[in-house]
Design a protein around this motif. Structure first.
Motif, short mmCIF file in Angstrom:
data_model
loop_
_atom_site.label_atom_id
_atom_site.label_comp_id
_atom_site.label_asym_id
_atom_site.label_seq_id
_atom_site.Cartn_x
_atom_site.Cartn_y
_atom_site.Cartn_z
N GLN A 1 0.33 -1.01 -0.05
CA GLN A 1 0.00 -0.33 0.00
C GLN A 1 0.91 1.39 0.01
OE1 GLN A 1 -3.33 0.09 -0.69
NE2 GLN A 1 -4.12 -2.03 0.14
N GLY A 2 2.23 1.20 -0.01
CA GLY A 2 2.99 2.53 0.76
C GLY A 2 3.15 2.82 1.81
N TRP A 3 2.26 2.31 2.36
CA TRP A 3 2.71 2.81 3.76
C TRP A 3 3.31 2.16 4.79
CZ3 TRP A 3 -2.84 -0.03 4.41
CH2 TRP A 3 -4.09 1.03 4.04
N ARG A 4 4.42 3.03 5.51
CA ARG A 4 5.38 2.43 6.41
C ARG A 4 5.90 2.85 7.61
NH1 ARG A 4 11.02 1.49 5.72
NH2 ARG A 4 12.31 2.78 7.62
N SER A 5 4.84 3.78 8.23
CA SER A 5 4.49 3.80 9.82
C SER A 5 3.44 3.53 10.20
CB SER A 5 4.93 5.05 10.38
OG SER A 5 3.90 6.42 9.34
N ALA A 6 3.51 2.90 11.70
CA ALA A 6 2.14 2.32 12.42
C ALA A 6 2.48 2.62 13.74
CB ALA A 6 2.85 0.78 11.70
N VAL A 7 1.01 2.70 14.13
CA VAL A 7 1.06 2.55 15.54
C VAL A 7 0.59 0.85 15.77
CG1 VAL A 7 0.27 3.96 18.16
CG2 VAL A 7 0.61 4.90 15.86
N LEU A 8 1.48 -0.01 16.96
CA LEU A 8 0.91 -1.07 17.67
C LEU A 8 0.35 -1.04 18.48
CD1 LEU A 8 4.14 -2.59 16.94
CD2 LEU A 8 2.31 -2.47 15.19
N VAL A 9 -0.86 -1.67 18.59
CA VAL A 9 -1.64 -2.22 19.47
C VAL A 9 -1.27 -3.10 20.09
CG1 VAL A 9 -4.23 -1.68 20.85
CG2 VAL A 9 -3.47 0.69 18.74
N THR A 10 -1.52 -2.93 21.20
CA THR A 10 -1.33 -4.40 21.87
C THR A 10 -1.61 -4.68 23.67
OG1 THR A 10 -0.37 -7.27 21.81
CG2 THR A 10 1.15 -4.74 22.49
N ASP A 11 -1.17 -5.48 24.97
CA ASP A 11 -0.61 -5.02 25.92
C ASP A 11 0.18 -4.54 26.00
OD1 ASP A 11 -3.61 -6.85 25.64
OD2 ASP A 11 -2.96 -8.37 25.65
N PRO A 12 0.40 -4.02 27.59
CA PRO A 12 1.73 -3.61 27.71
C PRO A 12 2.50 -4.22 27.66
CG PRO A 12 -0.44 -2.50 29.62
CD PRO A 12 -0.55 -3.15 28.13
N TRP A 13 2.29 -5.11 28.31
CA TRP A 13 3.81 -6.34 28.45
C TRP A 13 4.37 -5.96 27.36
CZ3 TRP A 13 4.18 -4.38 32.94
CH2 TRP A 13 3.74 -3.91 33.68
N HIS A 14 3.53 -6.70 26.18
CA HIS A 14 3.97 -7.33 24.54
C HIS A 14 3.99 -6.34 23.75
CE1 HIS A 14 2.74 -8.45 20.84
NE2 HIS A 14 3.22 -9.73 21.12
N GLU A 15 4.53 -4.94 24.32
CA GLU A 15 4.89 -3.77 23.90
C GLU A 15 6.08 -4.32 23.14
OE1 GLU A 15 3.18 0.28 23.98
OE2 GLU A 15 3.72 -0.16 26.14
N LEU A 16 7.18 -4.60 23.99
CA LEU A 16 9.16 -4.37 23.43
C LEU A 16 8.80 -5.63 22.55
CD1 LEU A 16 11.65 -3.96 24.02
CD2 LEU A 16 11.59 -5.05 25.46
N ARG A 17 8.44 -6.56 22.78
CA ARG A 17 8.73 -8.07 21.26
C ARG A 17 8.18 -7.47 20.50
NH1 ARG A 17 6.16 -13.14 20.82
NH2 ARG A 17 5.01 -12.68 22.93
N SER A 18 7.14 -6.39 20.25
CA SER A 18 6.46 -7.38 19.10
C SER A 18 6.88 -5.54 18.39
CB SER A 18 4.46 -6.35 19.26
OG SER A 18 4.76 -5.30 20.24
N ARG A 19 7.30 -4.10 19.07
CA ARG A 19 7.98 -3.16 18.21
C ARG A 19 8.69 -3.39 17.53
NH1 ARG A 19 10.00 1.54 22.05
NH2 ARG A 19 11.89 -0.07 22.52
N ALA A 20 10.03 -4.86 18.56
CA ALA A 20 10.66 -5.60 18.12
C ALA A 20 11.00 -5.47 16.86
CB ALA A 20 12.30 -5.43 18.66
#
Length: 204
Positions: free
Chosen positions: A131-150
């Motif tokens: 789609q030509g998109w690059r940036s994202a705000v990931l929505v998940t549970d707090p403790w899952h943030e680090l791994r999903s972001r990485a």
């Protein structure tokens, strides 16, 4: 033998220090709430029941709806597959819920792929590139943030996180268990990459 024992002791200590530092990072990143702006809000999947989001997924969808209303991004991407015999997928259930809550259908994209975090983000990354998109705000549970972001960043996304603060996965009595699980999961991913991401149980 004495040298070998020392090496083993040092290795154990090093491992313990690494896990302790990782646990601290999990907790620190859990406190981050970055609301964009971005190209898309990405809701990481969790269980659904016959097309209805279970409480964990519904809490994430509530957060995504709030972010959309705040114009953190012009669209929401829901992601996640289904289990054998399921009548729906996590992505489809999430999309339908958001539309029912007033988010325009044109602004909700379902990516019905993935049985764990890495698979889901891999599918999202491919769709966003298309789609030509690059940036994202990931929505998940707090403790899952680090791994999903990485994982998202390793897959080429410019990713930040905005976690839900409600739902079964965020309550204090269960926090230690979630932090421990995410510490091990992040350590496995850091050391072994995609293969390490599959060592623990399926799902985010």
């Amino acid at each position: 033998m004495r040298l070998l024992r020392r090496i083993v002791v040092l290795a154990v200590l090093a491992g313990a220090v690494y896990l302790a530092v990782t646990a601290i990072r999990v907790v620190q990143v859990a406190g981050i709430d970055d609301r964009g702006p971005a190209d898309a809000i990405v809701v990481l999947g969790a269980s659904q029941r016959n097309g209805s989001p279970a409480p964990v997924l519904e809490a994430r969808l509530e957060q995504a709806k709030a972010l959309y209303a705040e114009k953190a991004a012009p669209r929401v991407v829901t992601v996640g597959g289904g289990q054998p015999g399921d009548r729906s997928t996590e992505a489809r259930a999430g999309k339908e819920w958001l539309i029912e809550q007033g988010v325009p259908a044109r602004d909700v994209i379902a990516v019905p792929t993935g049985t764990d975090t890495y698979e889901s983000l891999e599918a999202v990354s491919a769709e966003m590139r298309r789609q030509g998109w690059r940036s994202a705000v990931l929505v998940t549970d707090p403790w899952h943030e680090l791994r999903s972001r990485a994982m998202a960043r390793d897959l080429g996304l410019d990713a930040v996180t905005s976690p839900t603060r409600t739902g079964p996965s965020t309550g204090t009595p269960r926090s230690a268990r979630y932090v421990a699980r995410e510490t091990l999961a992040y350590a496995a991913y850091s050391l072994l990459g995609e293969r390490g991401s599959r060592l623990l149980s399926k799902g985010p």
